[in-house]
Design a protein around this motif. Structure first.
Motif, short mmCIF file in Angstrom:
data_model
loop_
_atom_site.label_atom_id
_atom_site.label_comp_id
_atom_site.label_asym_id
_atom_site.label_seq_id
_atom_site.Cartn_x
_atom_site.Cartn_y
_atom_site.Cartn_z
N VAL A 203 0.85 -1.20 0.00
CA VAL A 203 0.00 0.00 0.00
C VAL A 203 0.88 1.24 0.00
N ARG A 204 0.74 2.09 -1.02
CA ARG A 204 1.56 3.30 -1.15
C ARG A 204 0.81 4.57 -0.76
N ASN A 205 -0.50 4.61 -1.01
CA ASN A 205 -1.29 5.77 -0.59
C ASN A 205 -2.74 5.36 -0.45
N ILE A 206 -3.47 6.12 0.37
CA ILE A 206 -4.88 5.85 0.64
C ILE A 206 -5.63 7.17 0.55
N ASN A 207 -6.68 7.21 -0.27
CA ASN A 207 -7.50 8.41 -0.41
C ASN A 207 -8.97 8.02 -0.27
N GLU A 208 -9.75 8.92 0.32
CA GLU A 208 -11.18 8.69 0.46
C GLU A 208 -11.94 9.56 -0.52
N GLU A 209 -12.87 8.98 -1.24
CA GLU A 209 -13.71 9.71 -2.19
C GLU A 209 -15.13 9.19 -2.10
N ASN A 210 -16.04 10.09 -1.71
CA ASN A 210 -17.48 9.75 -1.66
C ASN A 210 -17.76 8.50 -0.83
N GLY A 211 -17.10 8.41 0.31
CA GLY A 211 -17.34 7.30 1.22
C GLY A 211 -16.63 6.02 0.85
N LYS A 212 -15.90 6.00 -0.25
CA LYS A 212 -15.12 4.83 -0.66
C LYS A 212 -13.63 5.15 -0.50
N TYR A 213 -12.82 4.11 -0.51
CA TYR A 213 -11.39 4.30 -0.34
C TYR A 213 -10.66 3.81 -1.59
N LEU A 214 -9.75 4.65 -2.08
CA LEU A 214 -8.93 4.31 -3.23
C LEU A 214 -7.49 4.15 -2.77
N LEU A 215 -6.92 2.99 -3.02
CA LEU A 215 -5.57 2.69 -2.59
C LEU A 215 -4.66 2.60 -3.80
N GLY A 216 -3.54 3.31 -3.75
CA GLY A 216 -2.49 3.11 -4.72
C GLY A 216 -1.57 2.02 -4.22
N ILE A 217 -1.38 0.98 -5.00
CA ILE A 217 -0.56 -0.15 -4.56
C ILE A 217 0.52 -0.43 -5.59
#
Length: 238
Positions: A203-217
């Motif tokens: 896991v390199r980064n974690i962002n929240e958008e509209n109640g969901k989570y987007l992970l850069g891996i």
């Protein structure tokens, strides 16, 4: 990545105007950044930002727009070596930071310096420049993925939203128990029907958008099925 080593890559430079892409959307409080002044670079941390406030005045029946004075700023920690550098008010500075596979940069002037707490207050940037650092093109996909943490038996379902042979974007409903740097194990079926099992990713980064989570891996090692899928997709686009 060591942000102090970031240089402008040869990839395409994209200009982002802060009216629609405020700098604090990409650089959060506590994120490392570099302040460049007179050709030297000083490491620092982002401490806060406030975009300008626009006030409208319709006095006399004529629509007028005025910017409220001194309400736009970008605050950073006092950089190491600042005393030797001798920053002056209105000194032109360049600020660079790393976010989600890209380097962002903007020019600003030093507005004022505070000793307690020791911070620099910089002019809020008019625009950002983004330099893409990804060496491999991402392929947009939407496929369900089984995700387990650190090789354990517990798992959750998510979705892969793009992929390359070195990284991917993973969508999850929750990130409870998931931290930056954690190793995940993914199992999924590529759009070409090939199954991939227990692919290891960090896991390199974690962002929240509209109640969901987007992970850069970032993917560990080389998976032939993923590499072939991405290569075939790119060949179709050439």
């Amino acid at each position: 990545m060591d942000v102090s080593r970031i240089i402008k890559p040869a990839a395409e430079v994209i200009t982002l105007y802060t009216a629609s892409h405020p700098v604090e959307k990409f650089c959060a409080v506590g994120d490392p950044l570099i302040i460049e002044w007179k050709g030297k670079r000083y490491p620092s941390l982002m401490r806060g930002a406030k975009a300008e406030v626009i006030a409208t005045n319709t006095l006399g029946g004529k629509g007028r727009i005025s910017v409220l004075a001194d309400v736009s700023f970008f605050i950073v920690d006092m950089p190491k070596g600042y005393a030797a550098a001798g920053f002056l008010n209105n000194s032109p500075l360049t600020v660079r930071f790393f976010s989600s596979g890209s380097v962002y940069a903007f020019h600003a002037k030093l507005m004022r310096l505070h000793s307690q707490p020791p911070v620099l207050v910089l002019e809020y940037p008019e625009k950002l420049q983004r330099y893409n650092l990804r060496s491999n093109e991402r392929i947009s996909i939407v496929t369900r993925a089984r995700v387990s943490k650190n090789g354990g038996s517990d798992h959750q379902m998510g979705a892969l939203l793009d992929i390359s042979d070195s990284g991917a974007k993973l969508g999850l409903d929750t990130v409870e128990g998931i931290d930056l740097g954690m190793m995940l194990h993914l199992s999924f079926i590529l759009p070409n029907g090939v199954a991939v099992s227990q692919l290891t990713a960090a896991v390199r980064n974690i962002n929240e958008e509209n109640g969901k989570y987007l992970l850069g891996i970032s993917l560990s090692g080389h998976d032939p099925a993923v590499a072939e899928f991405c290569r075939n997709c790119l060949e179709c686009l050439e």
